[in-house]
Write a protein that holds these residues in place. Structure first.
Motif, PDB file in Angstrom:
ATOM      1  N   GLY A 105      -5.742   5.315   7.688  1.00 37.68           N
ATOM      2  CA  GLY A 105      -5.005   4.126   7.246  1.00 37.68           C
ATOM      3  C   GLY A 105      -5.641   3.570   5.991  1.00 37.68           C
ATOM      4  O   GLY A 105      -6.871   3.502   5.884  1.00 37.68           O
ATOM      5  N   ALA A 106      -4.815   3.191   5.027  1.00 41.22           N
ATOM      6  CA  ALA A 106      -5.313   2.681   3.748  1.00 41.22           C
ATOM      7  C   ALA A 106      -5.742   1.223   3.875  1.00 41.22           C
ATOM      8  O   ALA A 106      -6.709   0.786   3.256  1.00 41.22           O
ATOM      9  CB  ALA A 106      -4.236   2.826   2.675  1.00 41.22           C
ATOM     10  N   VAL A 107      -4.994   0.469   4.681  1.00 37.08           N
ATOM     11  CA  VAL A 107      -5.342  -0.930   4.967  1.00 37.08           C
ATOM     12  C   VAL A 107      -5.254  -1.109   6.477  1.00 37.08           C
ATOM     13  O   VAL A 107      -4.244  -0.758   7.094  1.00 37.08           O
ATOM     14  CB  VAL A 107      -4.390  -1.908   4.223  1.00 37.08           C
ATOM     15  CG1 VAL A 107      -4.571  -3.334   4.725  1.00 37.08           C
ATOM     16  CG2 VAL A 107      -4.648  -1.851   2.712  1.00 37.08           C
ATOM     17  N   VAL A 108      -6.348  -1.594   7.074  1.00 37.88           N
ATOM     18  CA  VAL A 108      -6.441  -1.624   8.537  1.00 37.88           C
ATOM     19  C   VAL A 108      -6.745  -3.045   9.017  1.00 37.88           C
ATOM     20  O   VAL A 108      -7.845  -3.562   8.799  1.00 37.88           O
ATOM     21  CB  VAL A 108      -7.553  -0.647   9.024  1.00 37.88           C
ATOM     22  CG1 VAL A 108      -7.628  -0.632  10.540  1.00 37.88           C
ATOM     23  CG2 VAL A 108      -7.311   0.764   8.489  1.00 37.88           C
ATOM     24  N   ASP A 109      -5.742  -3.656   9.615  1.00 41.19           N
ATOM     25  CA  ASP A 109      -5.914  -4.956  10.288  1.00 41.19           C
ATOM     26  C   ASP A 109      -6.598  -6.010   9.404  1.00 41.19           C
ATOM     27  O   ASP A 109      -7.577  -6.633   9.799  1.00 41.19           O
ATOM     28  CB  ASP A 109      -6.716  -4.760  11.587  1.00 41.19           C
ATOM     29  CG  ASP A 109      -6.508  -5.939  12.535  1.00 41.19           C
ATOM     30  OD1 ASP A 109      -5.517  -6.671  12.360  1.00 41.19           O
ATOM     31  OD2 ASP A 109      -7.346  -6.132  13.423  1.00 41.19           O
ATOM     32  N   VAL A 110      -6.065  -6.198   8.209  1.00 40.45           N
ATOM     33  CA  VAL A 110      -6.644  -7.179   7.283  1.00 40.45           C
ATOM     34  C   VAL A 110      -5.967  -8.534   7.478  1.00 40.45           C
ATOM     35  O   VAL A 110      -4.741  -8.627   7.471  1.00 40.45           O
ATOM     36  CB  VAL A 110      -6.501  -6.705   5.812  1.00 40.45           C
ATOM     37  CG1 VAL A 110      -6.820  -7.845   4.842  1.00 40.45           C
ATOM     38  CG2 VAL A 110      -7.420  -5.519   5.553  1.00 40.45           C
ATOM     39  N   ARG A 145     -15.539   0.427  -2.450  1.00 39.41           N
ATOM     40  CA  ARG A 145     -15.681   1.733  -3.093  1.00 39.41           C
ATOM     41  C   ARG A 145     -14.310   2.364  -3.318  1.00 39.41           C
ATOM     42  O   ARG A 145     -13.303   1.893  -2.770  1.00 39.41           O
ATOM     43  CB  ARG A 145     -16.583   2.628  -2.244  1.00 39.41           C
ATOM     44  CG  ARG A 145     -18.017   2.109  -2.248  1.00 39.41           C
ATOM     45  CD  ARG A 145     -18.994   3.019  -1.523  1.00 39.41           C
ATOM     46  NE  ARG A 145     -20.365   2.616  -1.849  1.00 39.41           N
ATOM     47  CZ  ARG A 145     -20.992   1.561  -1.328  1.00 39.41           C
ATOM     48  NH1 ARG A 145     -20.389   0.810  -0.442  1.00 39.41           N
ATOM     49  NH2 ARG A 145     -22.226   1.263  -1.684  1.00 39.41           N
ATOM     50  N   SER A 146     -14.294   3.413  -4.113  1.00 39.04           N
ATOM     51  CA  SER A 146     -13.038   4.100  -4.418  1.00 39.04           C
ATOM     52  C   SER A 146     -12.351   4.548  -3.125  1.00 39.04           C
ATOM     53  O   SER A 146     -13.002   5.093  -2.227  1.00 39.04           O
ATOM     54  CB  SER A 146     -13.352   5.309  -5.305  1.00 39.04           C
ATOM     55  OG  SER A 146     -12.162   5.925  -5.660  1.00 39.04           O
ATOM     56  N   GLY A 147     -11.062   4.271  -3.021  1.00 43.04           N
ATOM     57  CA  GLY A 147     -10.303   4.692  -1.838  1.00 43.04           C
ATOM     58  C   GLY A 147     -10.420   3.730  -0.673  1.00 43.04           C
ATOM     59  O   GLY A 147      -9.951   4.021   0.431  1.00 43.04           O
ATOM     60  N   SER A 148     -11.028   2.559  -0.872  1.00 41.30           N
ATOM     61  CA  SER A 148     -11.227   1.622   0.247  1.00 41.30           C
ATOM     62  C   SER A 148      -9.975   0.821   0.576  1.00 41.30           C
ATOM     63  O   SER A 148      -9.963   0.073   1.554  1.00 41.30           O
ATOM     64  CB  SER A 148     -12.401   0.682  -0.045  1.00 41.30           C
ATOM     65  OG  SER A 148     -12.196   0.000  -1.259  1.00 41.30           O
ATOM     66  N   GLY A 149      -8.940   0.918  -0.267  1.00 40.44           N
ATOM     67  CA  GLY A 149      -7.674   0.260   0.055  1.00 40.44           C
ATOM     68  C   GLY A 149      -7.354  -0.957  -0.810  1.00 40.44           C
ATOM     69  O   GLY A 149      -6.377  -1.669  -0.547  1.00 40.44           O
TER      70      GLY A 149
END
Ligand SMILES: Nc1ncnc2c1ncn2[C@@H]1O[C@H](COP(=O)(O)OP(=O)(O)OP(=O)(O)O)[C@@H](O)[C@H]1O
Length: 323
Positions: free
Chosen positions: A17-22, A37-41
């Motif tokens: 998942g790119a974004v998880v429960d934000v 970091r790179s790819g953290s969403g």
């Protein structure tokens, strides 16, 4: 003003998942930097806030109104949230002033003129008003993009890596100008940055993402001095593991909190070490030194010789512990 609740987004073929429960809330006139970091969403989260991508689940509300679904609406998102694009979506055949005025055509002629002048002044474009976009430098084009975004009278601006193609000092000056402008206009700003110095410089709060999760969201001083995890501490600079030296498990200290010993310093823990290397960084030197089995990185104002014995002091108040 902005309320994000349990936001999830997973791209096809992606496992985590790119974004998880934000979830987080932001007040109206805040400057928020999203880092990680790179790819953290970061970009995925920003695009959802701008209404350019649809969350799988969770909600985004601005001023209590949920964002419109990008797949169902002609104009997605919220009309008071405005993304400033870095690819200069300007009209190439119009002058700088016309580019700004074009955004104001639904107002009276007098207001168009006054607001155009105000925005050109605010964004440092007055002397360039009659130039064509292709005659502008990268920084000037970015200012024009900003002036055009402000002409839409947003309440929240979102920017992905603003000014990232510019020289570091010019970029920092522009970011400071940008924060002055949003404060003057009384609007909020969310920006994605991979540069920690930029985030520390301009943000009221910094949100740190890792693997799509929001791990910490705090003021620059708190996130720097009290990082929630070792990875966050390391994101903001070099960190030494000093567990053996301090005789306590999971004890760390930043390179900048290790000092070559100053006589009479209070609360000092004096450590002897041998210099392994010393590299010139311009305003200071990056020194590596060994004390027993512990390798340390530190900064010093003067050059030190390889093999030189030094005494070091670690600020006890700056020691970090992670479980
Ligand atoms: N269009 C897409 N299709 C599939 N996967 C994607 C897509 N866009 C992003 N991803 C994946 O989603 C995750 C988050 O990407 P995102 O671009 O949001 O991260 P980021 O923190 O902005 O990265 P960077 O700093 O490198 O720009 C990454 O694992 C990325 O590979």
């Amino acid at each position: 003003m902005l309320k994000i609740t349990h936001l999830h987004k997973k791209y096809p073929g992606e496992s985590l998942g790119a974004v998880v429960d934000v979830s987080f809330e932001m007040s109206g006139q805040e400057v928020l930097a999203i880092v990680g970091r790179s790819g953290s969403g970061k970009s995925t989260l920003l695009r959802m806030i701008a209404g350019l991508a649809k969350p799988d689940s969770g909600t985004i509300a601005f001023r209590g109104e949920p964002l419109k679904d990008p797949e169902e609406q002609l104009i997605a998102g919220h009309d008071k949230i405005k993304m400033v694009f870095q690819d200069f979506q300007v009209k190439p055949n119009m002058t700088v002033a016309e580019n700004v005025r074009y955004k104001l055509l639904h107002f009276t002629g007098q207001f168009q003129q006054e607001r155009t002048n105000e925005l050109l002044e605010m964004c440092g474009l007055v002397s360039l008003a009659s130039k064509m976009p292709h005659e502008l430098s990268g920084g000037q084009q970015q200012r024009l993009s900003l002036a055009r975004a402000l002409a839409d009278d947003p309440e929240l601006l979102v920017m992905d890596e603003p000014f990232s193609n510019l020289d570091p000092i010019i970029k920092q000056d522009l970011l400071l100008e940008l924060t002055d402008i949003v404060r003057k206009e009384g609007i909020g700003l969310i920006l994605v940055s991979h540069d920690v110095q930029d985030a520390l410089l301009i943000a009221d709060r910094i949100a740190y993402l890792e693997d799509g999760k929001l791990l910490q969201m705090d003021s620059p001083k708190v996130i720097y001095r009290h990082p929630a995890t070792l990875a966050i501490a390391q994101f903001f600079g070099r960190v030494n593991n000093v567990s053996a030296l301090m005789n306590k498990k999971n004890t760390f200290v930043r390179a900048e909190d290790v000092h070559v010993h100053v006589e009479g310093a209070s609360q000092a823990l004096s450590i002897t070490a041998m210099v392994q290397s010393c590299r010139f960084l311009g305003s200071r030197y990056l020194v590596t030194a060994q004390s027993g089995d512990t390798n340390l990185s530190l900064y010093h104002s003067h050059t030190l010789k390889t093999g030189q014995k030094i005494a070091l002091r670690i600020d006890q108040s700056c020691v970090l512990h992670f479980s």
